[in-house]
Design a protein around this motif. Structure first.
Motif, PDB file in Angstrom:
ATOM      1  N   ALA A 100       0.844  -1.208   0.000  1.00  0.00           N
ATOM      2  CA  ALA A 100       0.000   0.000   0.000  1.00  0.00           C
ATOM      3  C   ALA A 100       0.876   1.254   0.000  1.00  0.00           C
ATOM      4  CB  ALA A 100      -0.942  -0.014   1.203  1.00  0.00           C
ATOM      5  N   GLU A 101       1.944   1.239   0.785  1.00  0.00           N
ATOM      6  CA  GLU A 101       2.865   2.391   0.805  1.00  0.00           C
ATOM      7  C   GLU A 101       3.490   2.605  -0.567  1.00  0.00           C
ATOM      8  OE1 GLU A 101       5.861   2.477   3.852  1.00  0.00           O
ATOM      9  OE2 GLU A 101       4.464   1.702   5.334  1.00  0.00           O
ATOM     10  N   GLN A 102       3.953   1.530  -1.202  1.00  0.00           N
ATOM     11  CA  GLN A 102       4.560   1.645  -2.532  1.00  0.00           C
ATOM     12  C   GLN A 102       3.562   2.185  -3.545  1.00  0.00           C
ATOM     13  OE1 GLN A 102       5.918  -2.338  -3.261  1.00  0.00           O
ATOM     14  NE2 GLN A 102       7.814  -2.066  -2.104  1.00  0.00           N
ATOM     15  N   ASN A 103       2.333   1.711  -3.463  1.00  0.00           N
ATOM     16  CA  ASN A 103       1.326   2.172  -4.418  1.00  0.00           C
ATOM     17  C   ASN A 103       0.884   3.605  -4.129  1.00  0.00           C
ATOM     18  OD1 ASN A 103       1.509  -0.126  -5.912  1.00  0.00           O
ATOM     19  ND2 ASN A 103      -0.262  -1.111  -5.006  1.00  0.00           N
ATOM     20  N   ALA A 104       0.911   4.003  -2.872  1.00  0.00           N
ATOM     21  CA  ALA A 104       0.639   5.407  -2.546  1.00  0.00           C
ATOM     22  C   ALA A 104       1.734   6.294  -3.138  1.00  0.00           C
ATOM     23  CB  ALA A 104       0.542   5.598  -1.037  1.00  0.00           C
ATOM     24  N   ALA A 105       2.974   5.821  -3.084  1.00  0.00           N
ATOM     25  CA  ALA A 105       4.085   6.576  -3.679  1.00  0.00           C
ATOM     26  C   ALA A 105       3.912   6.668  -5.195  1.00  0.00           C
ATOM     27  CB  ALA A 105       5.414   5.923  -3.329  1.00  0.00           C
ATOM     28  N   LEU A 106       3.465   5.589  -5.828  1.00  0.00           N
ATOM     29  CA  LEU A 106       3.195   5.628  -7.270  1.00  0.00           C
ATOM     30  C   LEU A 106       2.088   6.624  -7.592  1.00  0.00           C
ATOM     31  CD1 LEU A 106       3.304   1.844  -8.266  1.00  0.00           C
ATOM     32  CD2 LEU A 106       4.932   3.623  -8.916  1.00  0.00           C
ATOM     33  N   LEU A 107       1.067   6.655  -6.757  1.00  0.00           N
ATOM     34  CA  LEU A 107      -0.030   7.597  -6.955  1.00  0.00           C
ATOM     35  C   LEU A 107       0.466   9.035  -6.865  1.00  0.00           C
ATOM     36  CD1 LEU A 107      -3.076   8.137  -7.309  1.00  0.00           C
ATOM     37  CD2 LEU A 107      -3.277   7.979  -4.818  1.00  0.00           C
ATOM     38  N   LEU A 108       1.288   9.323  -5.854  1.00  0.00           N
ATOM     39  CA  LEU A 108       1.829  10.686  -5.710  1.00  0.00           C
ATOM     40  C   LEU A 108       2.730  11.052  -6.885  1.00  0.00           C
ATOM     41  CD1 LEU A 108       1.422  12.787  -3.422  1.00  0.00           C
ATOM     42  CD2 LEU A 108       0.852  10.528  -2.614  1.00  0.00           C
ATOM     43  N   ALA A 109       3.523  10.108  -7.347  1.00  0.00           N
ATOM     44  CA  ALA A 109       4.389  10.371  -8.504  1.00  0.00           C
ATOM     45  C   ALA A 109       3.554  10.657  -9.745  1.00  0.00           C
ATOM     46  CB  ALA A 109       5.319   9.186  -8.741  1.00  0.00           C
ATOM     47  N   SER A 110       2.487   9.908  -9.929  1.00  0.00           N
ATOM     48  CA  SER A 110       1.605  10.143 -11.067  1.00  0.00           C
ATOM     49  C   SER A 110       0.892  11.491 -10.933  1.00  0.00           C
ATOM     50  CB  SER A 110       0.574   9.012 -11.178  1.00  0.00           C
ATOM     51  OG  SER A 110      -0.243   9.198 -12.306  1.00  0.00           O
ATOM     52  N   MET A 111       0.490  11.828  -9.710  1.00  0.00           N
ATOM     53  CA  MET A 111      -0.113  13.150  -9.482  1.00  0.00           C
ATOM     54  C   MET A 111       0.862  14.252  -9.859  1.00  0.00           C
ATOM     55  SD  MET A 111      -2.046  12.536  -5.820  1.00  0.00           S
ATOM     56  CE  MET A 111      -2.038  14.284  -5.444  1.00  0.00           C
ATOM     57  N   ASN A 112       2.124  14.068  -9.531  1.00  0.00           N
ATOM     58  CA  ASN A 112       3.130  15.071  -9.859  1.00  0.00           C
ATOM     59  C   ASN A 112       3.313  15.179 -11.373  1.00  0.00           C
ATOM     60  OD1 ASN A 112       4.916  17.051  -8.720  1.00  0.00           O
ATOM     61  ND2 ASN A 112       6.590  15.795  -9.492  1.00  0.00           N
ATOM     62  N   ASP A 113       3.318  14.045 -12.065  1.00  0.00           N
ATOM     63  CA  ASP A 113       3.415  14.067 -13.529  1.00  0.00           C
ATOM     64  C   ASP A 113       2.256  14.835 -14.140  1.00  0.00           C
ATOM     65  OD1 ASP A 113       5.707  12.490 -13.332  1.00  0.00           O
ATOM     66  OD2 ASP A 113       4.672  10.621 -13.875  1.00  0.00           O
ATOM     67  N   VAL A 114       1.049  14.578 -13.641  1.00  0.00           N
ATOM     68  CA  VAL A 114      -0.141  15.278 -14.142  1.00  0.00           C
ATOM     69  C   VAL A 114      -0.035  16.768 -13.849  1.00  0.00           C
ATOM     70  CG1 VAL A 114      -2.650  15.547 -13.860  1.00  0.00           C
ATOM     71  CG2 VAL A 114      -1.640  13.258 -13.965  1.00  0.00           C
ATOM     72  N   ARG A 115       0.402  17.099 -12.647  1.00  0.00           N
ATOM     73  CA  ARG A 115       0.542  18.512 -12.252  1.00  0.00           C
ATOM     74  C   ARG A 115       1.492  19.239 -13.191  1.00  0.00           C
ATOM     75  NH1 ARG A 115       4.235  21.563  -9.926  1.00  0.00           N
ATOM     76  NH2 ARG A 115       5.615  19.799  -9.548  1.00  0.00           N
ATOM     77  N   ILE A 116       2.643  18.643 -13.447  1.00  0.00           N
ATOM     78  CA  ILE A 116       3.642  19.263 -14.314  1.00  0.00           C
ATOM     79  C   ILE A 116       3.108  19.398 -15.742  1.00  0.00           C
ATOM     80  CG2 ILE A 116       5.899  18.907 -15.394  1.00  0.00           C
ATOM     81  CD1 ILE A 116       6.763  17.641 -12.662  1.00  0.00           C
ATOM     82  N   ALA A 117       2.499  18.332 -16.257  1.00  0.00           N
ATOM     83  CA  ALA A 117       1.971  18.360 -17.626  1.00  0.00           C
ATOM     84  C   ALA A 117       0.865  19.401 -17.786  1.00  0.00           C
ATOM     85  CB  ALA A 117       1.446  16.975 -18.011  1.00  0.00           C
TER      86      ALA A 117
END
Length: 99
Positions: free
Chosen positions: A56-73
């Motif tokens: 769950a922690e690893q997948n939460a980190a993936l979610l945050l990384a994806s959120m950051n990608d979306v934010r930047i894009a």
């Protein structure tokens, strides 16, 4: 572990992740809701062992990384409710326990 304990565990792990962006009020509510739903899923499925919490922690980190990608894009300075929703749609299904 009960739902509250699992929820707190995941929230702590998310809080400890490095991030260059801040959460807007709406995105923090959306992310907290998603985490609470994930915690409930974990407890309902009886998956609260240390390996499950680590996943769950690893997948939460993936979610945050994806959120950051979306934010930047998107050119956003802050995470918004759009970044949470778009990141989730990119990763789901398959991002247990958040999908």
């Amino acid at each position: 572990m009960d739902v509250h304990e699992v929820n707190e565990w995941i929230l702590r792990s998310v809080r400890d992740l490095p991030s260059e962006a801040l959460l807007s009020k709406d995105s923090s509510v959306d992310l907290a809701t998603l985490i609470a739903q994930g915690a409930a899923t974990m407890v309902q499925e009886g998956r609260t062992a240390p390996d499950d919490l680590a996943q769950a922690e690893q997948n939460a980190a993936l979610l945050l990384a994806s959120m950051n990608d979306v934010r930047i894009a998107s050119g956003y300075e802050f995470f918004s409710e759009t970044t949470v929703a778009e990141a989730r749609s990119r990763l789901c299904p398959g991002l247990w326990p958040f999908c």
